[in-house]
Design a protein around this motif. Structure first.
Motif, mmCIF file in Angstrom:
data_model
loop_
_atom_site.group_PDB
_atom_site.id
_atom_site.type_symbol
_atom_site.label_atom_id
_atom_site.label_comp_id
_atom_site.label_asym_id
_atom_site.label_seq_id
_atom_site.Cartn_x
_atom_site.Cartn_y
_atom_site.Cartn_z
ATOM 1 N N ALA A 72 0.847 -1.286 0.048
ATOM 2 C CA ALA A 72 0.008 -0.132 0.163
ATOM 3 C C ALA A 72 1.034 1.506 -0.098
ATOM 4 N N GLY A 73 2.266 0.911 0.021
ATOM 5 C CA GLY A 73 3.055 2.317 -0.092
ATOM 6 C C GLY A 73 3.524 2.506 -1.703
ATOM 7 N N PHE A 74 4.256 3.436 -1.802
ATOM 8 C CA PHE A 74 4.543 3.969 -3.069
ATOM 9 C C PHE A 74 5.145 2.806 -4.131
ATOM 10 N N ILE A 75 6.234 2.248 -3.982
ATOM 11 C CA ILE A 75 6.553 1.051 -5.120
ATOM 12 C C ILE A 75 5.687 -0.134 -4.854
ATOM 13 N N GLY A 76 5.284 -0.427 -3.726
ATOM 14 C CA GLY A 76 4.349 -1.782 -3.457
ATOM 15 C C GLY A 76 3.294 -1.582 -4.381
ATOM 16 N N LEU A 127 0.011 -7.853 2.132
ATOM 17 C CA LEU A 127 0.034 -7.541 3.728
ATOM 18 C C LEU A 127 0.717 -6.464 3.867
ATOM 19 N N ASP A 128 -0.150 -5.180 4.503
ATOM 20 C CA ASP A 128 0.390 -4.001 4.615
ATOM 21 C C ASP A 128 -0.078 -3.522 6.290
ATOM 22 N N ALA A 129 0.911 -2.998 6.841
ATOM 23 C CA ALA A 129 0.561 -2.447 8.491
ATOM 24 C C ALA A 129 -0.228 -1.189 8.166
ATOM 25 N N LEU A 130 -0.104 -0.376 7.174
ATOM 26 C CA LEU A 130 -0.816 0.769 6.895
ATOM 27 C C LEU A 130 -0.440 1.721 7.599
ATOM 28 N N THR A 131 0.856 2.052 7.636
ATOM 29 C CA THR A 131 1.379 3.148 8.573
ATOM 30 C C THR A 131 1.074 4.602 7.957
ATOM 31 N N TYR A 132 1.744 5.386 8.378
ATOM 32 C CA TYR A 132 1.602 6.883 7.838
ATOM 33 C C TYR A 132 1.941 6.867 6.297
ATOM 34 N N SER A 159 1.089 -6.809 10.233
ATOM 35 C CA SER A 159 2.719 -6.239 10.022
ATOM 36 C C SER A 159 3.547 -7.715 9.745
ATOM 37 N N ILE A 160 4.546 -7.588 8.952
ATOM 38 C CA ILE A 160 5.366 -8.519 8.515
ATOM 39 C C ILE A 160 6.265 -9.116 9.920
ATOM 40 N N GLY A 161 6.001 -8.411 10.798
ATOM 41 C CA GLY A 161 6.398 -9.063 12.136
ATOM 42 C C GLY A 161 5.703 -9.988 12.736
ATOM 43 N N ASN A 218 9.184 -8.548 -0.673
ATOM 44 C CA ASN A 218 9.118 -8.030 0.370
ATOM 45 C C ASN A 218 9.480 -6.426 0.335
ATOM 46 N N PHE A 219 8.362 -5.745 0.105
ATOM 47 C CA PHE A 219 8.725 -3.978 0.038
ATOM 48 C C PHE A 219 8.572 -3.466 1.493
ATOM 49 N N ALA A 220 7.743 -3.985 2.531
ATOM 50 C CA ALA A 220 7.457 -3.568 3.619
ATOM 51 C C ALA A 220 8.525 -2.989 4.275
ATOM 52 N N GLU A 275 10.095 0.881 6.875
ATOM 53 C CA GLU A 275 10.276 2.380 6.861
ATOM 54 C C GLU A 275 11.276 2.772 5.782
ATOM 55 N N SER A 276 10.956 3.794 4.996
ATOM 56 C CA SER A 276 11.782 4.194 3.973
ATOM 57 C C SER A 276 12.296 5.387 3.875
ATOM 58 N N HIS A 277 11.998 6.244 4.938
ATOM 59 C CA HIS A 277 12.514 7.642 4.783
ATOM 60 C C HIS A 277 13.816 8.005 5.578
ATOM 61 N N PRO A 300 20.739 5.517 9.395
ATOM 62 C CA PRO A 300 20.109 4.555 10.234
ATOM 63 C C PRO A 300 19.247 3.687 9.320
ATOM 64 N N TYR A 301 18.513 4.459 8.373
ATOM 65 C CA TYR A 301 17.605 3.689 7.356
ATOM 66 C C TYR A 301 18.551 2.870 6.591
ATOM 67 N N ALA A 302 19.598 3.205 6.156
ATOM 68 C CA ALA A 302 20.544 2.330 5.153
ATOM 69 C C ALA A 302 21.249 1.312 6.032
ATOM 70 N N SER A 340 19.677 -0.266 8.418
ATOM 71 C CA SER A 340 18.646 -1.151 8.611
ATOM 72 C C SER A 340 18.610 -2.114 7.567
ATOM 73 N N LYS A 341 18.454 -1.463 6.438
ATOM 74 C CA LYS A 341 18.231 -2.239 5.258
ATOM 75 C C LYS A 341 19.644 -3.196 4.913
ATOM 76 N N ALA A 342 20.547 -2.651 5.253
ATOM 77 C CA ALA A 342 21.675 -3.565 4.927
ATOM 78 C C ALA A 342 21.676 -4.576 5.739
ATOM 79 N N ASN A 374 17.195 5.783 -6.589
ATOM 80 C CA ASN A 374 15.880 6.587 -6.109
ATOM 81 C C ASN A 374 14.817 6.604 -7.255
ATOM 82 N N ASN A 375 13.719 6.112 -6.853
ATOM 83 C CA ASN A 375 12.372 6.017 -7.487
ATOM 84 C C ASN A 375 11.616 7.242 -7.586
ATOM 85 N N PHE A 376 10.951 7.566 -8.437
ATOM 86 C CA PHE A 376 9.910 8.721 -8.495
ATOM 87 C C PHE A 376 8.779 8.254 -9.285
HETATM 88 P P1 NAD Z 1 6.833 3.469 1.510
HETATM 89 O O1 NAD Z 1 7.349 4.100 2.538
HETATM 90 O O2 NAD Z 1 6.087 4.475 0.421
HETATM 91 O O3 NAD Z 1 5.819 2.266 1.726
HETATM 92 C C1 NAD Z 1 6.287 1.394 2.600
HETATM 93 C C2 NAD Z 1 5.093 0.473 3.047
HETATM 94 O O4 NAD Z 1 5.112 -0.561 3.689
HETATM 95 C C3 NAD Z 1 3.877 1.167 3.530
HETATM 96 O O5 NAD Z 1 2.635 0.926 2.819
HETATM 97 C C4 NAD Z 1 3.670 0.812 4.978
HETATM 98 O O6 NAD Z 1 2.350 0.852 5.535
HETATM 99 C C5 NAD Z 1 4.321 -0.674 4.679
HETATM 100 N N1 NAD Z 1 4.650 -1.253 6.187
HETATM 101 C C6 NAD Z 1 5.560 -0.312 6.920
HETATM 102 N N2 NAD Z 1 5.920 -1.198 8.018
HETATM 103 C C7 NAD Z 1 5.149 -2.172 7.815
HETATM 104 C C8 NAD Z 1 5.122 -3.636 8.676
HETATM 105 N N3 NAD Z 1 5.691 -3.818 9.783
HETATM 106 N N4 NAD Z 1 4.362 -4.754 7.978
HETATM 107 C C9 NAD Z 1 3.759 -4.365 6.789
HETATM 108 N N5 NAD Z 1 3.793 -3.141 6.255
HETATM 109 C C10 NAD Z 1 4.752 -2.301 6.513
HETATM 110 O O7 NAD Z 1 8.311 3.075 0.776
HETATM 111 P P2 NAD Z 1 8.501 2.750 -0.640
HETATM 112 O O8 NAD Z 1 9.289 4.000 -1.147
HETATM 113 O O9 NAD Z 1 7.447 2.221 -1.581
HETATM 114 O O10 NAD Z 1 9.856 1.731 -0.793
HETATM 115 C C11 NAD Z 1 9.373 0.217 -0.631
HETATM 116 C C12 NAD Z 1 10.562 -0.531 -0.451
HETATM 117 O O11 NAD Z 1 11.534 -0.398 -1.632
HETATM 118 C C13 NAD Z 1 11.155 -0.348 0.879
HETATM 119 O O12 NAD Z 1 11.874 -1.567 1.218
HETATM 120 C C14 NAD Z 1 12.624 0.707 0.372
HETATM 121 O O13 NAD Z 1 13.683 0.413 1.224
HETATM 122 C C15 NAD Z 1 12.789 0.190 -0.983
HETATM 123 N N6 NAD Z 1 13.385 0.979 -1.782
HETATM 124 C C16 NAD Z 1 12.673 2.325 -2.198
HETATM 125 C C17 NAD Z 1 13.247 3.148 -2.824
HETATM 126 C C18 NAD Z 1 12.682 4.657 -3.341
HETATM 127 O O14 NAD Z 1 13.130 5.222 -3.895
HETATM 128 N N7 NAD Z 1 11.542 4.826 -2.672
HETATM 129 C C19 NAD Z 1 14.213 3.111 -3.702
HETATM 130 C C20 NAD Z 1 14.938 1.709 -3.610
HETATM 131 C C21 NAD Z 1 14.514 0.828 -2.619
#
Ligand code: NAD
Ligand code: DAU
Length: 361
Positions: A11-15, A33-38, A60-62, A81-83, A85-87, A161-163, A165-167, A191-193
């Motif tokens: 339910a996020g951007f790329i997902g 499966l999405d936790a629907l965060t902000y 949650s994926i957790g 797995n897209f879920a 925190e991404s910012h 800290p984001y990087a 956590s992803k690493a 970076n996606n847009f």
């Molecule tokens: P986003 O923040 O727009 O969306 C993240 C989604 O994950 C949200 O819908 C949120 O509700 C959900 N989420 C958060 N915690 C969760 C949990 N515990 N269980 C289930 N769902 C949960 O992020 P995005 O920009 O779409 O990025 C998606 C993925 O791609 C991330 O893993 C990010 O690290 C990776 N990524 C993003 C970019 C980019 O430029 N945006 C580039 C490379 C990789």
């Protein structure tokens, strides 16, 4: 590929772009499966909500029990797995959520997938099952202007800290493949847009601040470089990796479109000057303000995508200019989406974000 794919964070951007793309371009079914965060926006999925091939589950994926139940009931051919925190800025202000979701959450998801795949997965699916972990180029750290672009063998050197956590999550994925044979692949994208990106990120933030007459806050000297990829091209890349990527490998995905931040902001201002001219006739560039830098700000990202091109025949289709034009138009035409995306929490975030730099909006 036929059957159901289990998408997390859809339910996020790329997902959500990926869910819609997959349902439109393939015969696959999707469980999301999405936790629907902000960061999530249910409007992202309006066009597919009624599809018989689409199921949404809030959670949650957790949540191990929930993940196990979904794996058993849907028997997916893949987990994507897209879920997360991404910012990056949020990770500087409040890093713990990044450990909870990106590290612990991914670990639990992976561990439930391991147990299901090794003992309960239907035999017809077991051999072709894939766990695709969607990661970032930020795990490689920062490049100097003359360094070569990141390749799949670049060392990990996360700076935010984001990087970090992803690493950590990437390392768990790798270890579960090596140790338990989980059929996993990781992608590291730049970076996606494009449409549906949360307005906390550079491009949508500048578009929205631009049309609202607000300052356009460029961090530092504005010369940090990112490699921009249109989100639809990322979705196509992920489907290629799912279909033909090699198990245990990582694939770098990028747009081949390196731009300094201030140049991106200038491009957005120039598009707004044509599409939505200011009442006073001045350029939107007049709204640019250079603000104190992001702590630990990575100077440059660039991605070598030879493996994607040579092994999987993937290349971006959109040019940066045409994709930016489409993106600006999309934000100008989607007020209801913006209203929803900037509901509760967004203003607090903007205040906190500026607070980090000792400013008020
Ligand atoms: P986003 O923040 O727009 O969306 C993240 C989604 O994950 C949200 O819908 C949120 O509700 C959900 N989420 C958060 N915690 C969760 C949990 N515990 N269980 C289930 N769902 C949960 O992020 P995005 O920009 O779409 O990025 C998606 C993925 O791609 C991330 O893993 C990010 O690290 C990776 N990524 C993003 C970019 C980019 O430029 N945006 C580039 C490379 C990789
Ligand atoms: O490289 C991939 C990463 O790209 C993803 O893994 C992240 O999830 C995604 O958020 C993105 O990270 P960035 O930190 O590069 O994106 P962001 O849009 O936050 O910032 C892009 C650049 O613009 C960065 O150099 C910081 C700068 N910036 C950002 C904002 C929000 C500004 O100058 N002003 C701003 O207001």
């Amino acid at each position: 590929m036929n059957g159901t794919i289990f998408v997390t964070g859809g339910a996020g951007f790329i997902g959500s772009n990926f869910v819609v793309h997959t349902l439109t371009e393939t015969d696959l079914s999707v469980v999301n499966l999405d936790a629907l965060t902000y960061a999530a926006n249910p409007m992202n999925l309006q066009t597919v909500a009624r599809s018989p091939r689409y199921t949404f589950v809030q959670g949650s994926i957790g949540d191990r029990d929930l993940v196990a139940r979904l794996l058993d009931s849907h028997a997916p051919v893949a987990v994507v797995n897209f879920a997360a925190e991404s910012h990056v800025d949020r990770s500087i202000l409040a890093p713990e959520a990044f450990v909870d979701t990106n590290v612990t959450g991914t670990f639990r998801l992976l561990d439930e997938v391991r147990q299901w795949w090794s003992s309960r997965c239907p035999p017809a699916i077991r051999a072709s099952f894939r766990f695709l972990h969607v990661s970032t180029d930020e795990v490689y750290g920062s490049l100097s202007p003359h360094d070569e672009a990141f390749s799949e063998s670049s060392p990990y050197a996360p700076n935010s800290p984001y990087a970090a956590s992803k690493a950590a999550a990437d390392h768990f994925v790798r270890s579960f493949h090596r140790t338990y044979g989980v059929p996993a692949i990781t992608t590291n994208c730049s970076n996606n847009f494009g449409p549906l990106q949360h307005p906390e990120k550079l491009i949508p933030l500048m578009i929205l601040h631009g049309v609202r007459g607000k300052p356009l806050p460029v961090y530092g000297d504005g010369l940090n470089v990112r490699d921009w990829l249109y989100v639809a091209d990322h979705c196509r890349a992920l489907l290629r990796v799912l279909a033909d990527g090699r198990l245990g490998e990582t694939y770098n995905i990028g747009g081949g479109a390196e731009r300094a931040n201030v140049d991106v902001v200038h491009d957005i201002c120039d598009l707004l000057d044509t599409m939505r001219p200011r009442a006073d006739g001045r350029s939107h560039r007049a709204q640019i303000e250079f603000v104190p830098d992001r702590p630990g700000h990575d100077r440059r990202y660039a991605v070598n995508t030879a493996r994607m091109r040579d092994e999987l025949g993937w290349e971006p289709r959109e040019s940066f200019a045409s994709a930016l034009d489409k993106t600006v138009r999309w934000y100008l035409e989607n007020d209801a989406w913006i209203e929803q995306a900037t509901r509760a929490g967004y203003d607090d975030w903007v205040r906190a974000n500026y607070g980090l730099r000792g400013r008020t909006p």
